[in-house]
Design a protein around this motif. Structure first.
Motif: not given
Length: 409
Positions: A83-91
């Motif tokens: 459920x982890x989107x890359x944009x969330x990880x970058x943020x």
């Protein structure tokens, strides 16, 4: 002493009944609702109290078959990764680094607190480490790994019992304090969720409408979870080969993150299960059963034999993490809604374990709203970086105590 050994099927039945008990208590007791105490915690703690009463009064010890428990933990963290989107990880990059520095700093504070209280109460100073980051930030596994050294090198014959009792204390109270801390911070600062339409808590809310779970979505979820776990096991094998020992569920979390940010881009017509109720249901059941099994199997009677000084030491540790979370962690993480949810998770992490932190954050976000950032950075810090840092901190404290041993023996 009579021992009642339950098999796997019977253990699962009891765990489900414990979850039902927790849901009933949460529904009936306003305190549990107001302070976001997870169902598994309220039901599990009461169950462990009842089983301890059975041990003390009737001399019956109930032993559970917990072989499936670690598998449930792996499944849960895999669903988090999926459920982890890359944009969330970058943020989450900068907050992840900040939380890591803060968590490592507190390992030192936690051990200094333990050693100081041990010195004031006349305990051997290494006992302060056993009731410090070894048992609280480290958990039962870290206690088991380190206790032989304390027994052989420092003459603490009951090192394992002290450590396990302390870890048990931390696991229980780690699941209790997180919700109240978050509620206090959210209400005091009038905070609101920043991502109302994005959620990594994975759970299906009680009042959620139009939940569609069918054969195809469940089949897709089961398929993708197993693929992610397979990738995660390979990640762990590679890490082990290069000398980096990771908990299995960390590799599976990373496996889920990799797949969910690559496969949908290539196979655009495949119904990827991220953000689906089917994946949420699997996640909910896995986490709930894991926590129920962990808490209902606690042997709380080991706490009865704790001396007064150790009980005082643990109480001070509880007070310290509460103060540290409210006055250090929350402001450092930004004094916003994400910081409040992270605080709930971090208090559970520093006292108990990563699943306790996840349960705390799930309970808070179900009540107040989503915090995707918290559900990425807290488990990464707790499951991977903290274990490595804790081992280094413990070893340095032992070196220090050994050097000045003549002053405290």
């Amino acid at each position: 002493m009579n021992i009642l050994q339950l098999d796997l099927r019977e253990t699962v039945i009891v765990a489900i009944l414990v979850l039902y008990l927790g849901k009933y208590l949460t529904h009936k007791i306003k305190f549990l609702q107001d302070f976001n105490i997870p169902d598994a915690v309220s039901g599990g703690v009461l169950a462990s109290l009842l089983f301890s009463l059975c041990f003390e009064v009737f001399q019956y010890q109930i032993e559970f078959n917990l072989n499936i428990r670690d598998d449930l933990l792996i499944i849960f963290f895999t669903t988090i990764g999926l459920s982890a989107q890359l944009k969330t990880l970058v943020k989450g990059g900068k907050p992840l680094l900040i939380l890591l520095i803060m968590a490592i700093s507190y390992l030192i504070v936690q051990n200094m607190t333990g050693v100081a209280i041990a010195a004031l109460t006349g305990l051997k100073l290494p006992i302060g480490l056993l009731a410090g980051s070894i048992s609280l930030s480290g958990g039962h596994g870290t206690v088991i790994a380190w206790s032989p050294l304390f027994k052989e090198s420092y003459g603490i014959a009951n090192a394992a019992e002290i450590g396990i009792a302390s870890a048990t204390f931390g696991l229980v109270f780690g699941g209790i304090v997180g919700g109240p801390i978050a509620k206090f911070l959210i209400n005091k600062n009038q905070l609101q969720a920043n991502n109302p339409n994005q959620d990594l808590s994975i759970g299906i809310k009680d009042d959620q409408k139009n939940v569609i779970i069918d054969y195809n979505t469940m089949l897709n979820s089961v398929l993708v979870i197993n693929l992610a776990i397979g990738l995660g096991l390979q990640i762990n094998a590679i890490a082990t080969a290069i000398g980096l020992k990771l908990p299995v569920f960390v590799g599976c979390l990373l496996g889920g993150i990799i797949l969910t940010n690559t496969v949908p881009l290539v196979f655009k017509h495949f119904a990827w299960p991220s953000d689906t109720p089917s994946l949420a249901l699997i996640s909910d059941v896995s986490l709930g059963l894991f926590l129920a099994m962990s808490l209902m199997s606690l042997q709380l009677w080991t706490l009865v034999d704790l001396a007064g000084p150790i009980a005082l030491l643990l109480f001070v540790q509880l007070l310290m993490i509460t103060v540290y979370t409210i006055f250090v962690a929350f402001p450092v993480m930004g004094k916003n809604y994400d910081a409040a949810v992270i605080s709930a998770g971090y208090s559970g992490l520093a006292l108990g374990a990563t699943p306790t932190a996840m349960a705390n954050m799930t309970a808070v976000t179900e009540h107040f709203g989503a915090s995707p950032q918290a559900f990425i950075i807290v488990p990464l810090v707790g499951a991977f970086f903290m274990d490595i840092a804790n081992a280094l901190v413990i070893q340095n404290f032992l070196n220090f105590l050994s050097f000045y041993r003549k002053f405290w023996v």
